[in-house]
Write an enzyme that holds these catalytic residues in place. Structure first.
Site, PDB file in Angstrom:
ATOM      1  N   ALA A   1       0.846  -1.184   0.000  1.00  0.00           N
ATOM      2  CA  ALA A   1       0.000   0.000   0.000  1.00  0.00           C
ATOM      3  C   ALA A   1       0.887   1.241   0.000  1.00  0.00           C
ATOM      4  O   ALA A   1       2.065   1.151   0.339  1.00  0.00           O
ATOM      5  CB  ALA A   1      -0.904   0.012   1.228  1.00  0.00           C
ATOM      6  N   MET A   2       0.305   2.386  -0.373  1.00  0.00           N
ATOM      7  CA  MET A   2       1.078   3.632  -0.407  1.00  0.00           C
ATOM      8  C   MET A   2       0.234   4.761   0.148  1.00  0.00           C
ATOM      9  O   MET A   2      -0.906   4.956  -0.249  1.00  0.00           O
ATOM     10  CB  MET A   2       1.487   3.920  -1.860  1.00  0.00           C
ATOM     11  CG  MET A   2       2.154   5.258  -2.068  1.00  0.00           C
ATOM     12  SD  MET A   2       3.749   5.370  -1.178  1.00  0.00           S
ATOM     13  CE  MET A   2       3.828   7.143  -0.874  1.00  0.00           C
ATOM     14  N   GLU A   3       0.862   5.528   1.038  1.00  0.00           N
ATOM     15  CA  GLU A   3       0.138   6.483   1.876  1.00  0.00           C
ATOM     16  C   GLU A   3      -0.129   7.841   1.233  1.00  0.00           C
ATOM     17  O   GLU A   3      -0.336   8.808   1.964  1.00  0.00           O
ATOM     18  CB  GLU A   3       0.956   6.712   3.147  1.00  0.00           C
ATOM     19  CG  GLU A   3       2.283   7.491   2.936  1.00  0.00           C
ATOM     20  CD  GLU A   3       3.504   6.608   2.755  1.00  0.00           C
ATOM     21  OE1 GLU A   3       3.310   5.428   2.397  1.00  0.00           O
ATOM     22  OE2 GLU A   3       4.629   7.087   2.957  1.00  0.00           O
ATOM     23  N   ASN A   4      -0.155   7.980  -0.093  1.00  0.00           N
ATOM     24  CA  ASN A   4      -0.380   9.281  -0.730  1.00  0.00           C
ATOM     25  C   ASN A   4      -1.333  10.165   0.076  1.00  0.00           C
ATOM     26  O   ASN A   4      -2.336   9.679   0.600  1.00  0.00           O
ATOM     27  CB  ASN A   4      -0.984   9.085  -2.111  1.00  0.00           C
ATOM     28  CG  ASN A   4      -0.296   8.002  -2.894  1.00  0.00           C
ATOM     29  OD1 ASN A   4       0.857   8.117  -3.213  1.00  0.00           O
ATOM     30  ND2 ASN A   4      -1.014   6.920  -3.155  1.00  0.00           N
TER      31      ASN A   4
ATOM     32  N   GLU B   1      -0.866   3.051   7.073  1.00  0.00           N
ATOM     33  CA  GLU B   1      -0.957   4.076   6.027  1.00  0.00           C
ATOM     34  C   GLU B   1      -1.640   5.344   6.543  1.00  0.00           C
ATOM     35  O   GLU B   1      -1.249   6.451   6.194  1.00  0.00           O
ATOM     36  CB  GLU B   1      -1.702   3.541   4.806  1.00  0.00           C
ATOM     37  CG  GLU B   1      -1.130   2.255   4.203  1.00  0.00           C
ATOM     38  CD  GLU B   1       0.338   2.341   3.827  1.00  0.00           C
ATOM     39  OE1 GLU B   1       0.820   3.456   3.536  1.00  0.00           O
ATOM     40  OE2 GLU B   1       1.022   1.294   3.834  1.00  0.00           O
TER      41      GLU B   1
ATOM     42  N   HIS C   1       0.729   7.387   8.500  1.00  0.00           N
ATOM     43  CA  HIS C   1       1.627   8.154   7.626  1.00  0.00           C
ATOM     44  C   HIS C   1       1.087   9.543   7.295  1.00  0.00           C
ATOM     45  O   HIS C   1       1.862  10.426   6.929  1.00  0.00           O
ATOM     46  CB  HIS C   1       1.803   7.424   6.294  1.00  0.00           C
ATOM     47  CG  HIS C   1       2.949   6.466   6.250  1.00  0.00           C
ATOM     48  ND1 HIS C   1       4.224   6.801   6.666  1.00  0.00           N
ATOM     49  CD2 HIS C   1       3.037   5.201   5.768  1.00  0.00           C
ATOM     50  CE1 HIS C   1       5.023   5.749   6.457  1.00  0.00           C
ATOM     51  NE2 HIS C   1       4.332   4.773   5.927  1.00  0.00           N
TER      52      HIS C   1
HETATM   53 ZN   LIG Z   1       4.818   2.903   5.198  1.00  0.00          ZN
END
Ligand SMILES: [Zn+2]
Length: 858
Positions: free
Chosen positions: A272-275, A308, A311
């Site tokens: 996953a990516m916390e954009n 996430e 973040h």
């Molecule tokens: Zn992370």
């Protein structure tokens, strides 16, 4: 250490970093993705501040074709000439007359590609249609739009997109308008301008996504997926809402980015990516049906969402100045992720999972080829490689130790103060520990500096002596590594907490190589890592280990877990004979904590595979069956629907141990019956037991069973969790022809790029398929490096080579990579080689002790 530093200085340090003369304030970005041709058009205006008058502006750009560039300042718009530097991934714009210091605007028209490498702006597909998705961390914003692509260049971003009428799009800000055109069949969406943030946090997704909506503390939250999976989004939405409210309260800072979207996409390189405001997930990491999912999947999904969302404060609100401090993002998000979970589902005992993670990090730190938490990195390859267990789990472990040392409320105040001080800005490691030291009044800076800047971890040796004056305890510390490479000057400041009996705890700060403490009366052995909060190995004398094992009832489950882990490390390093460990294992065979059984099962499987010889197998397997079979029997198979998660997990672990490592024919037959029943009725097994049953059945499965697994894959496209039960089990088939089929399957178009390495690493982890998998990887190396990305794909395969245990194989691996360098996995390769070496040393070292222990055990 010194050698490594010199090498770093010799590298082209800073070669890729921008000069700092020009800094962005605001980006206006317009994208027109064309899914059919896998390209996009972009228009961009960047408002910048110029420090000193200059005729040139250099920024990052990769795989971008420039159509027109001009720079506007003082009412004059000058066309710019563009020069590209592929090596540093930069573009330089040169104008005829120097731009004066002050504000200017760069206007760019360009074209890019929607690539198939899962980075930058890329193409994904599912259900017979295409999607466009971004993944910009660490250094790939430059592939989506020309940018000052370093974390310290924070700016505001205003995104708009022209997309197909039938599609939806999501970006960081809330959608504020939706107008037809301007091109036929298209519409244009405009998204709200973001707060100040780094370029790697920009996000866009385009396709037929649908969303389930909710809210927490007045912040709108949506969980989005492709249309066929919308019914799997409710669990994630409930978790996200609880977590966001939890963090608002914990940090004392309201969620700063307006709205929160969480989107599952069909293809994604990371988990996953916390954009900012638009978190993107792999489907299997987000979408589950809690009624059918395994316990691990339920915890895993909630935990990744929590990481996430954390973040959004750690990383998005306060960002590290440079990638050498990536631990400020990843370690902090990892550390805090279990907090909302502990409040949401107290029965999960998530602190035990945290302790398991810490053990994983200590395992890395037991290698000479580990790295310090903070490491100088310059190139994209070097930057990608520091997203590892050291940045995540080691940092989290060190933070847990500090929190226990200063107290949870003081620690929370320090965190909150740090975040408030550096909000919408950047920070370095010192900024954190200085603030924490100031707020708590404790020497956090001394503790942190050593753990962050020194590689490896200390082993604290505990020696006790009983004399007339009472019990005298001597603590000693040194770096825990093999025979070489120990710098004598490495000393840590370590809070060491003792537990005596059931509940008596006292802490000492060990900041010298040795220290002797006069304590109370002689008697019970103290456990020297109370609550398992310390980030260190502990060494006791063998008789003290036996003493602790006898008093194991006084230890909390988390402490029994770390006692087992510590003792294993003593065996690995040759400090203790393996018999001490096996006696301890025997004593904990009936432990009713699933993670204790889990760690035992993992270690015993390792011993069974690598250390026990062919002649010894019957005796070894009988011991496993006799020790662990009765517990499995009393839990029953397949268990009752009303069983607790803990009981289900323990059953699954014991089943793997008895049927797999113990090679129990009766249990194996039962497993096959359960697998057959599950194939015809998925409701016949709990989600927690099913993956183990499928894996074990595969181990002795034939082509007919293989076909049935493959057939199920095709029916499960809309149910990721169940799909991967079958998918992962494919790598457990052992018949050579089936191993070969799985290898071919792994690189076929039927397997998503994101999943290829998982399957290959699975085959590499089992003795029956390891050699074949390695031969295949070598033969297909060119194809693999073209298909797989540099983030996770190839590094996963390289890391899996650490499963060999022979000097001949080590030489072969070394030789192969001398011919086929992997710059983005150099440390991973060194670590794999060291694991092979340490396994061969361990086998030689412990073989006599194992033989004599097996002879005694009846
Ligand atoms: Zn992370």
């Amino acid at each position: 250490m010194i050698l490594a530093l010199l090498l770093l200085l010799a590298a082209p340090a800073g070669a890729q970093r921008l000069s700092g003369n020009v800094a962005p304030e605001h980006y206006t970005l317009w994208f027109a993705p064309d899914l059919a041709t896998a390209t996009f058009r972009g228009r961009e205006s960047i408002r910048v501040q110029i420090r000193a008058s200059t005729p040139t502006v250099t920024l990052h750009a990769a795989e971008i074709e420039f159509d027109e560039v001009s720079i506007e300042a003082d009412g004059v718009n000058q066309p710019a000439r563009v020069t590209l530097d592929a090596r540093s991934e930069t573009a330089t714009f040169t104008v005829p007359r120097s731009i004066p210091a002050g504000r200017a605007t760069i206007h760019i028209r360009y074209r890019g590609i929607l690539n198939d490498k899962l980075r930058g702006f890329y193409l994904s597909s599912a259900n017979g249609r295409r999607y466009a998705v971004t993944q910009l961390e660490a250094t790939d914003a430059r592939r989506a739009f020309p940018s000052f692509d370093e974390p310290t260049y924070k700016a505001t971003f205003e995104v708009s997109m022209m997309i197909d009428n039938a599609d939806a799009a999501i970006s960081n800000g809330a959608q504020i308008s939706d107008t037809p055109g301007p091109e036929p069949g298209k519409r244009t969406l405009v998204f709200a301008t973001t707060p100040k943030m780094s370029s790697y946090l920009v996000a866009m997704v385009v396709g037929d996504f649908v969303c389930r909506s909710g809210a927490a503390d007045g912040t709108p939250i949506r969980v989005c997926s492709t249309p066929d999976k919308l019914d799997l989004t409710a669990y994630a939405l409930e978790a996200a809402a609880q977590q966001l409210a939890f963090y608002n309260d914990y940090f004392g800072i309201r969620y700063p980015f307006g709205k929160l979207d969480i989107i599952a996409v069909p293809d994604f390189a990371a988990g996953a990516m916390e954009n900012v405001g638009a978190i993107i997930f792999r489907e299997r990491s987000l979408l589950i049906d809690p009624a059918r999912a395994s316990f691990n999947a339920q915890k895993g999904v909630a935990s990744i969402i929590s990481h996430e969302i954390a973040h959004q404060w750690f990383g998005n609100l306060v960002t590290m100045k440079w990638w050498n401090d990536i631990w400020l993002n990843e370690g902090f998000a990892t550390w805090i992720a279990s907090r909302p979970l502990a409040a949401w589902r107290p029965a999960w005992n998530v602190q035990l999972d945290d302790a398991t993670d810490t053990q994983g990090a200590l395992g890395l730190d037991a290698l000479r080829s580990t790295r310090a938490i903070r490491l100088d990195v310059e190139t994209p390859d070097e930057i990608n490689e520091v997203f590892d267990g050291i940045a995540y789990e080691k940092t989290a472990g060190v933070l847990r130790m500090l929190e226990a040392y200063v107290g949870p409320e003081a620690f929370r105040k320090g965190i909150s103060s740090y975040l408030k001080t550096y909000a919408y800005s950047n920070a370095a490691g010192e900024d954190f520990w200085d603030e924490m030291t100031r707020v708590t009044g404790r020497p956090v800076d001394r503790i942190m500096r050593a753990f962050v800047e020194q590689p490896g971890a200390p082993v604290v040796s505990v020696q006790t002596r009983c004399s007339g004056a009472g019990m005298e305890t001597t603590l000693a510390q040194e770096r825990f590594v093999g025979a070489t490479g120990v710098a004598p000057s490495e000393v840590w400041t370590i809070p060491v907490c003792f537990k005596r009996g059931a509940d008596l705890t006292n802490c000492e700060v060990l900041d010298q190589p040795r220290r002797t403490i006069q304590a109370s009366a002689c008697g019970t052995t103290s456990f020297a890592n109370a609550g398992s909060r310390g980030y260190y190995f502990t060494e006791y004398a063998p008789e003290a280990v036996r003493d602790l094992a006898r008093g194991a009832a006084d230890l909390a489950p988390i402490e029994r877990l770390s006692l087992l882990a510590d003792e294993w490390w003593m065996v690995r390093e040759g400090r203790h004979d393996i018999g001490v460990y096996l006696d301890l294992a025997q004593g904990l065979a009936n432990d009713n904590t699933a993670v204790v059984t889990d760690t035992l099962a993992t270690r015993l499987a390792f011993i069974g595979e690598y250390l026990v010889t062919g002649d010894q197998q019957p005796r070894w397997q009988r011991w496993i069956r006799e020790r662990f079979g009765p517990s499995l029997e009393s839990l029953g198979l397949p268990g009752e629907p009303g069983d607790t998660d803990e009981r289900q997990s323990r059953r699954a672990e014991l089943l793997g141990l008895v049927a797999g490592t113990g090679n129990d024919p009766a249990v194996q037959r039962r497993v096959r019956q359960l697998a057959d029943a599950y194939l015809s009725d998925p409701a016949s097994l709990s989600g927690t037991l099913a993956p183990v049953v499928l894996r074990l059945a595969a181990a002795s499965g034939d082509a007919a069973l293989y076909e049935r697994y493959l057939a199920r894959l095709e029916t499960l496209a809309a149910q990721p969790e169940e799909y991967y039960r079958f998918f992962n089990a494919l790598s457990s088939f052992t018949q050579p022809a089936l191993v070969q089929r799985t290898l071919e399957f792994a690189i076929s178009p039927a397997v998503r790029t994101q999943d290829t390495a998982t399957l290959l690493a699975g085959l590499m982890s089992r003795p029956a398929s390891r050699d074949a998998a390695w031969a295949f990887v070598q033969a297909q190396w060119t194809a693999l490096t073209q298909k797989l990305g540099t983030f996770q794909g190839i590094p996963t395969i390289v890391g899996s080579l650490g499963g060999f245990c022979s000097t001949a194989r080590a030489a072969e691996v070394r030789q192969f990579f001398e011919m086929n360098a992997v710059r983005f996995a150099e440390r991973t390769l060194r670590q794999a080689l060291e694991r092979i070496e340490s396994c061969t040393v361990l086998r030689d070292r412990q073989s006599t002790a194992l033989t004599s222990w097996l002879q005694q055990s009846r």
